[in-house]
Design a protein around this motif. Structure first.
Motif, PDB file in Angstrom:
ATOM      1  N   GLN A   1       0.828  -1.197   0.000  1.00  0.00           N
ATOM      2  CA  GLN A   1       0.000   0.000   0.000  1.00  0.00           C
ATOM      3  C   GLN A   1       0.868   1.255   0.000  1.00  0.00           C
ATOM      4  O   GLN A   1       2.018   1.223   0.450  1.00  0.00           O
ATOM      5  CB  GLN A   1      -0.911   0.004   1.228  1.00  0.00           C
ATOM      6  CG  GLN A   1      -1.968  -1.064   1.204  1.00  0.00           C
ATOM      7  CD  GLN A   1      -2.947  -0.921   2.354  1.00  0.00           C
ATOM      8  OE1 GLN A   1      -2.669  -0.265   3.357  1.00  0.00           O
ATOM      9  NE2 GLN A   1      -4.113  -1.528   2.203  1.00  0.00           N
ATOM     10  N   PRO A   2       0.337   2.354  -0.499  1.00  0.00           N
ATOM     11  CA  PRO A   2       1.091   3.617  -0.423  1.00  0.00           C
ATOM     12  C   PRO A   2       1.524   3.903   1.009  1.00  0.00           C
ATOM     13  O   PRO A   2       0.754   3.696   1.956  1.00  0.00           O
ATOM     14  CB  PRO A   2       0.075   4.646  -0.924  1.00  0.00           C
ATOM     15  CG  PRO A   2      -0.804   3.879  -1.849  1.00  0.00           C
ATOM     16  CD  PRO A   2      -0.937   2.517  -1.230  1.00  0.00           C
ATOM     17  N   GLY A   3       2.767   4.347   1.150  1.00  0.00           N
ATOM     18  CA  GLY A   3       3.332   4.583   2.468  1.00  0.00           C
ATOM     19  C   GLY A   3       4.046   3.387   3.050  1.00  0.00           C
ATOM     20  O   GLY A   3       4.717   3.510   4.086  1.00  0.00           O
ATOM     21  N   GLY A   4       3.913   2.252   2.413  1.00  0.00           N
ATOM     22  CA  GLY A   4       4.530   1.030   2.916  1.00  0.00           C
ATOM     23  C   GLY A   4       6.000   0.914   2.556  1.00  0.00           C
ATOM     24  O   GLY A   4       6.586   1.818   1.944  1.00  0.00           O
ATOM     25  N   SER A   5       6.585  -0.225   2.937  1.00  0.00           N
ATOM     26  CA  SER A   5       8.017  -0.453   2.742  1.00  0.00           C
ATOM     27  C   SER A   5       8.262  -1.835   2.146  1.00  0.00           C
ATOM     28  O   SER A   5       7.466  -2.759   2.347  1.00  0.00           O
ATOM     29  CB  SER A   5       8.757  -0.358   4.078  1.00  0.00           C
ATOM     30  OG  SER A   5       8.636   0.931   4.639  1.00  0.00           O
ATOM     31  N   LEU A   6       9.363  -1.940   1.436  1.00  0.00           N
ATOM     32  CA  LEU A   6       9.853  -3.213   0.928  1.00  0.00           C
ATOM     33  C   LEU A   6      11.374  -3.200   0.953  1.00  0.00           C
ATOM     34  O   LEU A   6      11.994  -2.127   0.886  1.00  0.00           O
ATOM     35  CB  LEU A   6       9.403  -3.458  -0.520  1.00  0.00           C
ATOM     36  CG  LEU A   6       7.955  -3.864  -0.778  1.00  0.00           C
ATOM     37  CD1 LEU A   6       7.679  -3.874  -2.278  1.00  0.00           C
ATOM     38  CD2 LEU A   6       7.646  -5.223  -0.173  1.00  0.00           C
ATOM     39  N   ARG A   7      11.964  -4.381   1.015  1.00  0.00           N
ATOM     40  CA  ARG A   7      13.411  -4.513   0.898  1.00  0.00           C
ATOM     41  C   ARG A   7      13.713  -5.488  -0.236  1.00  0.00           C
ATOM     42  O   ARG A   7      13.337  -6.658  -0.164  1.00  0.00           O
ATOM     43  CB  ARG A   7      14.024  -5.021   2.194  1.00  0.00           C
ATOM     44  CG  ARG A   7      15.552  -5.011   2.188  1.00  0.00           C
ATOM     45  CD  ARG A   7      16.104  -5.873   3.289  1.00  0.00           C
ATOM     46  NE  ARG A   7      17.525  -5.655   3.518  1.00  0.00           N
ATOM     47  CZ  ARG A   7      18.323  -6.579   4.044  1.00  0.00           C
ATOM     48  NH1 ARG A   7      17.849  -7.758   4.370  1.00  0.00           N
ATOM     49  NH2 ARG A   7      19.603  -6.300   4.226  1.00  0.00           N
ATOM     50  N   LEU A   8      14.385  -4.970  -1.243  1.00  0.00           N
ATOM     51  CA  LEU A   8      14.774  -5.794  -2.377  1.00  0.00           C
ATOM     52  C   LEU A   8      16.199  -6.309  -2.180  1.00  0.00           C
ATOM     53  O   LEU A   8      17.033  -5.635  -1.570  1.00  0.00           O
ATOM     54  CB  LEU A   8      14.716  -4.988  -3.670  1.00  0.00           C
ATOM     55  CG  LEU A   8      13.407  -4.272  -3.982  1.00  0.00           C
ATOM     56  CD1 LEU A   8      13.502  -3.591  -5.349  1.00  0.00           C
ATOM     57  CD2 LEU A   8      12.228  -5.201  -3.912  1.00  0.00           C
ATOM     58  N   SER A   9      16.449  -7.493  -2.721  1.00  0.00           N
ATOM     59  CA  SER A   9      17.784  -8.085  -2.695  1.00  0.00           C
ATOM     60  C   SER A   9      18.190  -8.478  -4.106  1.00  0.00           C
ATOM     61  O   SER A   9      17.340  -8.832  -4.926  1.00  0.00           O
ATOM     62  CB  SER A   9      17.804  -9.335  -1.804  1.00  0.00           C
ATOM     63  OG  SER A   9      17.462  -9.041  -0.480  1.00  0.00           O
ATOM     64  N   CYS A  10      19.490  -8.431  -4.354  1.00  0.00           N
ATOM     65  CA  CYS A  10      20.028  -8.882  -5.637  1.00  0.00           C
ATOM     66  C   CYS A  10      21.285  -9.683  -5.359  1.00  0.00           C
ATOM     67  O   CYS A  10      22.285  -9.131  -4.877  1.00  0.00           O
ATOM     68  CB  CYS A  10      20.337  -7.709  -6.547  1.00  0.00           C
ATOM     69  SG  CYS A  10      21.258  -8.167  -8.039  1.00  0.00           S
ATOM     70  N   ALA A  11      21.210 -10.980  -5.645  1.00  0.00           N
ATOM     71  CA  ALA A  11      22.363 -11.866  -5.491  1.00  0.00           C
ATOM     72  C   ALA A  11      23.106 -11.935  -6.819  1.00  0.00           C
ATOM     73  O   ALA A  11      22.510 -12.269  -7.851  1.00  0.00           O
ATOM     74  CB  ALA A  11      21.907 -13.243  -5.048  1.00  0.00           C
TER      75      ALA A  11
ATOM     76  N   VAL B   1      23.450  -6.976  -3.176  1.00  0.00           N
ATOM     77  CA  VAL B   1      23.122  -5.567  -3.017  1.00  0.00           C
ATOM     78  C   VAL B   1      21.641  -5.460  -2.657  1.00  0.00           C
ATOM     79  O   VAL B   1      20.826  -6.261  -3.135  1.00  0.00           O
ATOM     80  CB  VAL B   1      23.479  -4.755  -4.289  1.00  0.00           C
ATOM     81  CG1 VAL B   1      22.727  -5.266  -5.506  1.00  0.00           C
ATOM     82  CG2 VAL B   1      23.261  -3.277  -4.094  1.00  0.00           C
ATOM     83  N   TYR B   2      21.328  -4.518  -1.796  1.00  0.00           N
ATOM     84  CA  TYR B   2      19.973  -4.366  -1.262  1.00  0.00           C
ATOM     85  C   TYR B   2      19.416  -2.984  -1.601  1.00  0.00           C
ATOM     86  O   TYR B   2      20.162  -2.027  -1.809  1.00  0.00           O
ATOM     87  CB  TYR B   2      19.978  -4.522   0.263  1.00  0.00           C
ATOM     88  CG  TYR B   2      20.569  -5.814   0.746  1.00  0.00           C
ATOM     89  CD1 TYR B   2      21.896  -5.878   1.170  1.00  0.00           C
ATOM     90  CD2 TYR B   2      19.807  -6.974   0.791  1.00  0.00           C
ATOM     91  CE1 TYR B   2      22.444  -7.060   1.626  1.00  0.00           C
ATOM     92  CE2 TYR B   2      20.351  -8.162   1.243  1.00  0.00           C
ATOM     93  CZ  TYR B   2      21.673  -8.200   1.661  1.00  0.00           C
ATOM     94  OH  TYR B   2      22.212  -9.377   2.109  1.00  0.00           O
ATOM     95  N   LEU B   3      18.092  -2.897  -1.618  1.00  0.00           N
ATOM     96  CA  LEU B   3      17.426  -1.611  -1.756  1.00  0.00           C
ATOM     97  C   LEU B   3      16.282  -1.580  -0.762  1.00  0.00           C
ATOM     98  O   LEU B   3      15.291  -2.312  -0.921  1.00  0.00           O
ATOM     99  CB  LEU B   3      16.910  -1.384  -3.173  1.00  0.00           C
ATOM    100  CG  LEU B   3      16.348   0.014  -3.435  1.00  0.00           C
ATOM    101  CD1 LEU B   3      17.451   1.070  -3.378  1.00  0.00           C
ATOM    102  CD2 LEU B   3      15.628   0.073  -4.796  1.00  0.00           C
ATOM    103  N   ARG B   4      16.420  -0.753   0.243  1.00  0.00           N
ATOM    104  CA  ARG B   4      15.343  -0.563   1.207  1.00  0.00           C
ATOM    105  C   ARG B   4      14.491   0.602   0.710  1.00  0.00           C
ATOM    106  O   ARG B   4      15.003   1.698   0.464  1.00  0.00           O
ATOM    107  CB  ARG B   4      15.914  -0.228   2.585  1.00  0.00           C
ATOM    108  CG  ARG B   4      14.852   0.089   3.644  1.00  0.00           C
ATOM    109  CD  ARG B   4      14.026  -1.116   4.002  1.00  0.00           C
ATOM    110  NE  ARG B   4      13.017  -0.825   5.014  1.00  0.00           N
ATOM    111  CZ  ARG B   4      12.196  -1.740   5.524  1.00  0.00           C
ATOM    112  NH1 ARG B   4      12.258  -3.011   5.107  1.00  0.00           N
ATOM    113  NH2 ARG B   4      11.306  -1.387   6.437  1.00  0.00           N
ATOM    114  N   MET B   5      13.199   0.354   0.548  1.00  0.00           N
ATOM    115  CA  MET B   5      12.287   1.348   0.010  1.00  0.00           C
ATOM    116  C   MET B   5      11.225   1.671   1.048  1.00  0.00           C
ATOM    117  O   MET B   5      10.456   0.778   1.435  1.00  0.00           O
ATOM    118  CB  MET B   5      11.637   0.834  -1.280  1.00  0.00           C
ATOM    119  CG  MET B   5      12.645   0.368  -2.315  1.00  0.00           C
ATOM    120  SD  MET B   5      11.896  -0.074  -3.885  1.00  0.00           S
ATOM    121  CE  MET B   5      10.918  -1.473  -3.386  1.00  0.00           C
ATOM    122  N   ASN B   6      11.204   2.900   1.497  1.00  0.00           N
ATOM    123  CA  ASN B   6      10.213   3.369   2.468  1.00  0.00           C
ATOM    124  C   ASN B   6       9.296   4.405   1.830  1.00  0.00           C
ATOM    125  O   ASN B   6       9.610   4.965   0.769  1.00  0.00           O
ATOM    126  CB  ASN B   6      10.919   3.984   3.677  1.00  0.00           C
ATOM    127  CG  ASN B   6      11.730   2.991   4.472  1.00  0.00           C
ATOM    128  OD1 ASN B   6      11.402   1.807   4.536  1.00  0.00           O
ATOM    129  ND2 ASN B   6      12.807   3.463   5.078  1.00  0.00           N
TER     130      ASN B   6
END
Length: 114
Positions: free
Chosen positions: A13-23, A78-83
């Motif tokens: 949902q809008p305002g939420g967070s996810l953490r992406l990973s790339c191996a 490598v990671y991407l934290r999205m808030n």
């Protein structure tokens, strides 16, 4: 051979967070600048964040203050934290060197919608 495997996307949902990973595998990960890119429907792929071997970072203006890129050289990841995600962040997210010169992985879909 070189492989990039993105994961961690989903519906949020809008305002939420996810953490992406790339191996990453098949190249000397630790010495390269790594980037996170995204491609929204009907738009060109764009660089949203990158990180140097010394942990220097770059962010596109559209994500500055909301996204954080990091890396673990021991895990070749490598990671991407999205808030504070917004509907306009909806896209397929990819990792690659920056500038990109590897074969693209499958990406991970991020959908921001209520």
């Amino acid at each position: 051979q070189v492989q990039l495997a993105e994961s961690g996307g989903g519906l949020v949902q809008p305002g939420g967070s996810l953490r992406l990973s790339c191996a990453a595998s098949g190249f000397s990960f630790r010495i390269y600048v790594m980037g996170w890119y995204r491609q929204a429907p009907g738009k060109q792929r764009e660089l949203v964040a990158s990180i140097t071997s010394g942990d220097g970072t770059y962010y596109a203006d559209s994500v500055k203050g909301r996204f954080t890129v990091s890396r673990d050289n021991a895990k070749n990841t490598v990671y991407l934290r999205m808030n504070s995600l917004k509907p306009e962040d909806t896209a397929v997210y990819y990792c690659n060197k920056a500038p990109a010169n590897l074969i693209w992985g499958q990406g991970t879909q991020v959908t921001v919608s209520s």
